[in-house]
Write an enzyme that holds these catalytic residues in place. Structure first.
Site, PDB file in Angstrom:
ATOM      1  CB  CYS A  33      48.803  10.430  -4.862  1.00 22.45           C
ATOM      2  SG  CYS A  33      47.600   9.084  -4.810  1.00 22.45           S
ATOM      3  CB  CYS A 102      40.821  10.096  -2.770  1.00 27.67           C
ATOM      4  SG  CYS A 102      42.002  11.457  -2.803  1.00 27.67           S
TER       5      CYS A 102
HETATM    6 FE1  FES Z   1      46.094   9.677  -3.488  1.00 31.58          FE
HETATM    7 FE2  FES Z   1      44.087  10.634  -2.072  1.00 31.58          FE
HETATM    8  S1  FES Z   1      45.904  11.687  -2.628  1.00 31.58           S
HETATM    9  S2  FES Z   1      44.228   8.707  -3.030  1.00 31.58           S
END
Ligand code: FES
Length: 147
Positions: A33, A102
């Site tokens: 991400c 996360c």
């Molecule tokens: Fe990457 Fe939350 S989407 S840490």
């Protein structure tokens, strides 16, 4: 959906910032991400006397960072070593399944700061941190490999 606690910690994050003379700093990122999390710790008499964070990431990443710092402040090093992402999720009254990673980032950022503390102070690395230490020079992929 997010719990009230997650929304509260996202909109009013606790302990944001840097500690200029930190005893340990840990930075981790999730390659999928692109989010990045950095934790700063001060250690006095074997306790985490201060802890702050800077997170460049999603709302769940901010909320888990914030909650992790609240849970760890004032704890002994041994207690800090036991913090897991599950503890943080429970304290936040849950996270959506797609946001569990996360909270893993928050656990890893704390562990990286602890590794930095033990390394800088020439202290033996507790066995709980050996995987983190090897991941520091490896891939940091999650779920963690067995190295
Ligand atoms: Fe990457 Fe939350 S989407 S840490």
């Amino acid at each position: 959906m997010y719990s009230e606690k997650v929304l509260d910690h996202f909109t009013h994050p606790r302990n944001v910032g840097e500690i200029a003379d930190a005893d340990g700093v840990g930075t981790v990122g999730n390659p999928r991400c692109g989010d990045i999390m950095r934790f700063y710790i001060k250690v006095e008499d074997g306790r985490i006397s201060d802890i702050t964070f800077k997170t460049f990431g999603c709302g769940a990443a901010v909320a888990t960072s914030s909650m992790a710092t609240e849970l760890i402040r004032g704890k002994t090093l041994d207690e800090a070593l036991q913090l897991t992402n599950k503890t943080v999720i429970e304290a936040l009254e849950g996270l959506p399944p797609q946001k569990i990673h996360c909270s893993v980032l928050a656990e890893e950022a704390l562990r990286a700061a602890l590794v930095d503390y033990y390394t800088k102070h020439n202290l033996p690395l507790p066995k709980e941190l050996e995987t983190t230490a090897s991941c520091d020079v490896c891939c940091r992929n999650e779920p963690r490999c067995d190295k």
